[in-house]
Scaffold this active site. Structure first.
Site, PDB file in Angstrom:
ATOM      1  N   ARG A  86      -2.107  -2.130  12.671  1.00 11.53           N
ATOM      2  CA  ARG A  86      -1.837  -3.570  12.573  1.00 11.53           C
ATOM      3  C   ARG A  86      -2.703  -4.269  13.614  1.00 11.53           C
ATOM      4  O   ARG A  86      -2.890  -3.777  14.731  1.00 11.53           O
ATOM      5  CB  ARG A  86      -0.346  -3.866  12.775  1.00 11.53           C
ATOM      6  N   THR A 145       3.400 -11.407  11.962  1.00 11.03           N
ATOM      7  CA  THR A 145       4.201 -11.597  13.179  1.00 11.03           C
ATOM      8  C   THR A 145       3.816 -10.507  14.180  1.00 11.03           C
ATOM      9  O   THR A 145       3.497  -9.393  13.782  1.00 11.03           O
ATOM     10  CB  THR A 145       5.701 -11.470  12.811  1.00 11.03           C
ATOM     11  N   LYS A 188       7.818  -5.695  -2.801  1.00 13.69           N
ATOM     12  CA  LYS A 188       8.430  -6.920  -2.267  1.00 13.69           C
ATOM     13  C   LYS A 188       8.701  -7.919  -3.388  1.00 13.69           C
ATOM     14  O   LYS A 188       9.700  -8.628  -3.366  1.00 13.69           O
ATOM     15  CB  LYS A 188       7.529  -7.559  -1.207  1.00 13.69           C
ATOM     16  N   TYR A 204       3.769  -1.795  -1.639  1.00 13.20           N
ATOM     17  CA  TYR A 204       4.340  -2.824  -0.757  1.00 13.20           C
ATOM     18  C   TYR A 204       4.385  -4.180  -1.463  1.00 13.20           C
ATOM     19  O   TYR A 204       5.448  -4.794  -1.578  1.00 13.20           O
ATOM     20  CB  TYR A 204       3.523  -2.910   0.531  1.00 13.20           C
ATOM     21  N   ASP A 248      19.229   6.534   5.035  1.00 14.25           N
ATOM     22  CA  ASP A 248      18.154   6.030   4.174  1.00 14.25           C
ATOM     23  C   ASP A 248      18.783   5.057   3.177  1.00 14.25           C
ATOM     24  O   ASP A 248      19.610   5.474   2.352  1.00 14.25           O
ATOM     25  CB  ASP A 248      17.516   7.231   3.452  1.00 14.25           C
TER      26      ASP A 248
HETATM   27  P1  NAD Z   1       8.873  -1.828  11.101  1.00 14.45           P
HETATM   28  O1  NAD Z   1       8.167  -0.720  10.397  1.00 14.45           O
HETATM   29  O2  NAD Z   1       8.732  -1.915  12.567  1.00 14.45           O
HETATM   30  O3  NAD Z   1      10.426  -1.808  10.738  1.00 14.45           O
HETATM   31  C1  NAD Z   1      10.912  -1.387   9.496  1.00 14.45           C
HETATM   32  C2  NAD Z   1      12.148  -0.532   9.768  1.00 14.45           C
HETATM   33  O4  NAD Z   1      12.714  -0.141   8.513  1.00 14.45           O
HETATM   34  C3  NAD Z   1      11.810   0.760  10.526  1.00 14.45           C
HETATM   35  O5  NAD Z   1      12.687   0.899  11.624  1.00 14.45           O
HETATM   36  C4  NAD Z   1      12.014   1.849   9.498  1.00 14.45           C
HETATM   37  O6  NAD Z   1      12.383   3.071  10.076  1.00 14.45           O
HETATM   38  C5  NAD Z   1      13.095   1.237   8.620  1.00 14.45           C
HETATM   39  N1  NAD Z   1      13.140   1.785   7.262  1.00 14.45           N
HETATM   40  C6  NAD Z   1      12.113   1.867   6.373  1.00 14.45           C
HETATM   41  N2  NAD Z   1      12.543   2.431   5.223  1.00 14.45           N
HETATM   42  C7  NAD Z   1      13.865   2.699   5.398  1.00 14.45           C
HETATM   43  C8  NAD Z   1      14.867   3.274   4.576  1.00 14.45           C
HETATM   44  N3  NAD Z   1      14.597   3.711   3.329  1.00 14.45           N
HETATM   45  N4  NAD Z   1      16.124   3.387   5.058  1.00 14.45           N
HETATM   46  C9  NAD Z   1      16.418   2.962   6.316  1.00 14.45           C
HETATM   47  N5  NAD Z   1      15.512   2.412   7.151  1.00 14.45           N
HETATM   48  C10 NAD Z   1      14.246   2.284   6.688  1.00 14.45           C
HETATM   49  O7  NAD Z   1       8.395  -3.196  10.395  1.00 14.45           O
HETATM   50  P2  NAD Z   1       8.693  -4.719  10.824  1.00 14.45           P
HETATM   51  O8  NAD Z   1       7.400  -5.320  11.179  1.00 14.45           O
HETATM   52  O9  NAD Z   1       9.816  -4.772  11.777  1.00 14.45           O
HETATM   53  O10 NAD Z   1       9.135  -5.334   9.425  1.00 14.45           O
HETATM   54  C11 NAD Z   1      10.502  -5.575   9.106  1.00 14.45           C
HETATM   55  C12 NAD Z   1      10.565  -6.272   7.760  1.00 14.45           C
HETATM   56  O11 NAD Z   1       9.844  -7.515   7.819  1.00 14.45           O
HETATM   57  C13 NAD Z   1       9.955  -5.455   6.614  1.00 14.45           C
HETATM   58  O12 NAD Z   1      10.747  -5.576   5.457  1.00 14.45           O
HETATM   59  C14 NAD Z   1       8.614  -6.120   6.403  1.00 14.45           C
HETATM   60  O13 NAD Z   1       8.171  -5.989   5.063  1.00 14.45           O
HETATM   61  C15 NAD Z   1       8.909  -7.565   6.762  1.00 14.45           C
HETATM   62  N6  NAD Z   1       7.669  -8.262   7.178  1.00 14.45           N
HETATM   63  C16 NAD Z   1       7.132  -8.065   8.410  1.00 14.45           C
HETATM   64  C17 NAD Z   1       5.946  -8.712   8.763  1.00 14.45           C
HETATM   65  C18 NAD Z   1       5.297  -8.512  10.126  1.00 14.45           C
HETATM   66  O14 NAD Z   1       4.281  -9.169  10.399  1.00 14.45           O
HETATM   67  N7  NAD Z   1       5.812  -7.680  10.994  1.00 14.45           N
HETATM   68  C19 NAD Z   1       5.302  -9.541   7.845  1.00 14.45           C
HETATM   69  C20 NAD Z   1       5.870  -9.700   6.594  1.00 14.45           C
HETATM   70  C21 NAD Z   1       7.065  -9.073   6.272  1.00 14.45           C
END
Ligand code: NAD
Length: 332
Positions: free
Chosen positions: A204, A193, A167, A163, A60
């Site tokens: 989502r 994305t 951020k 969130y 974590d």
């Molecule tokens: P996701 O939930 O698939 O991946 C996030 C990962 O972070 C997960 O594997 C989760 O287990 C891990 N995680 C969360 N808290 C944690 C902690 N305390 N310690 C260790 N691991 C932890 O989400 P995603 O879509 O892959 O997003 C990845 C990043 O991109 C995020 O920071 C998100 O805010 C950013 N983002 C994504 C999008 C999108 O459209 N997917 C848009 C804007 C920003």
């Protein structure tokens, strides 16, 4: 040379992180994926676990970490070689996470970001923060496209604050660490994305509509009739993140698909590609769903030479193939 680097990807078992790890492993970097599986899965990185230049650390990021004491990282010789790059993606992100995991979300964004910035200071590593379009909040009446110099309109309390504000704090922390410690930082504001390895049931938009189409259920669109947004395919984002990491200086850039699209149009393409008879219906938007603004990507084009290439139909087609295969595997 990327192949000589030790690179950390936090959140590497998630949707975006697993694609990034995959690409970095292909480019022969030593990749250290740190994740606690709070919203990611082992299945997303299973295919990488046998690779000699990939290591998974179950941790974590809200807690500090001593990389040099971990036996699984011995072969990466961190004590001697250090860490060159950190991609900090860890953060619960799905809408349902905001109600179920509000403290984990804000603490990962604050303590987690600080811990990873401390690692960057220790190893003089470049640091990339996966920020979000959420830092801008909902677009005000006269705004359609968000530019990086817009400060945003965000509620510090409420359904999405863990969130959105998380951020914003993570950005501010990254910026100030950059100033104070002379760190090389990249803040990337990611817009919506989609692609393979998104979770099925996390509310989502794209996976929800695909899952409903495959199940023959109503395709629910939240918001007013005709609501629009934009969708970027995952391979375009990965290309952008890699370009940002090698860019000169400390940067803040939007990454998203600039093309405005009606959500109903995406739902129609999904219906066609899945050969589904499902009806498209509109429902009132729950509080946790943000009305989306669009990305102005002029800056990313200018300083990175980056812009998205994948059109919606091709991206959706690949995502649907993946989801069908997963459903087959999981028997759902
Ligand atoms: P996701 O939930 O698939 O991946 C996030 C990962 O972070 C997960 O594997 C989760 O287990 C891990 N995680 C969360 N808290 C944690 C902690 N305390 N310690 C260790 N691991 C932890 O989400 P995603 O879509 O892959 O997003 C990845 C990043 O991109 C995020 O920071 C998100 O805010 C950013 N983002 C994504 C999008 C999108 O459209 N997917 C848009 C804007 C920003």
């Amino acid at each position: 040379m990327i192949g000589e680097k030790n690179i950390i990807v936090t959140g590497g078992a998630g949707f975006i992180g697993s694609h990034l790890c995959d690409e970095l492993v292909k480019q022969k970097a030593n990749v250290i994926c740190i994740d606690n599986f709070i919203s990611g899965t082992r299945g997303n990185i299973e295919f990488l676990l046998q690779q000699p230049n990939f290591r998974f650390v179950n941790h974590d990021v809200s807690e500090p970490i001593d990389l040099e004491s971990l036996p699984e990282l011995k072969n990466f010789h961190i004590g001697a070689k250090g860490i060159q790059e950190i991609y900090h993606l860890a953060c619960p992100i799905a809408y349902k996470d905001y109600s179920e995991l509000p403290l984990e979300t804000i603490i990962t964004n604050s303590h987690g970001t600080r811990n990873m910035l401390e690692l960057a200071v220790k190893y003089k590593a470049k640091f990339l923060l996966a920020s979000s379009s959420a830092i801008y909040g909902e677009p005000l009446k006269n705004i359609k496209y968000f530019k990086e110099d817009y400060w945003g309109y965000v509620n510090t309390i409420g359904a999405r604050s863990s969130y959105n504000e998380g951020k914003r704090f993570a950005e501010s922390l990254t910026y100030n660490y950059g100033l104070y410690h002379n760190l090389n930082t990249k803040i990337i504001r990611i817009f919506q994305t989609y692609g393979p390895r998104m979770r099925f049931n996390d509310a989502r938009m794209i996976p929800d509509i695909i899952r409903s189409a495959l199940a023959g259920e109503e395709l629910v669109i939240y918001g007013e009739e005709g609501v629009t947004t934009s969708f970027m395919y995952i391979s375009d984002l990965i290309d952008g993140l890699l370009k940002a990491m090698v860019a000169e200086g400390n940067i803040v850039v939007n990454m998203g698909h600039p093309k405005e699209i009606m959500v109903e149009e995406a739902a129609r393409i999904i219906k066609e590609l899945t050969e589904s008879n499902s009806q498209i219906v509109y429902r009132e938007s729950p509080q946790y769903i943000l009305k989306h603004g669009l990305p102005d990507i002029t800056k990313a084009k200018e300083i990175l030479g980056w812009f998205p290439l994948v059109d919606l139909k091709s991206g959706l087609s690949k995502t649907i193939e993946y989801m069908k295969a997963q459903q087959g595997l999981l028997g759902i």
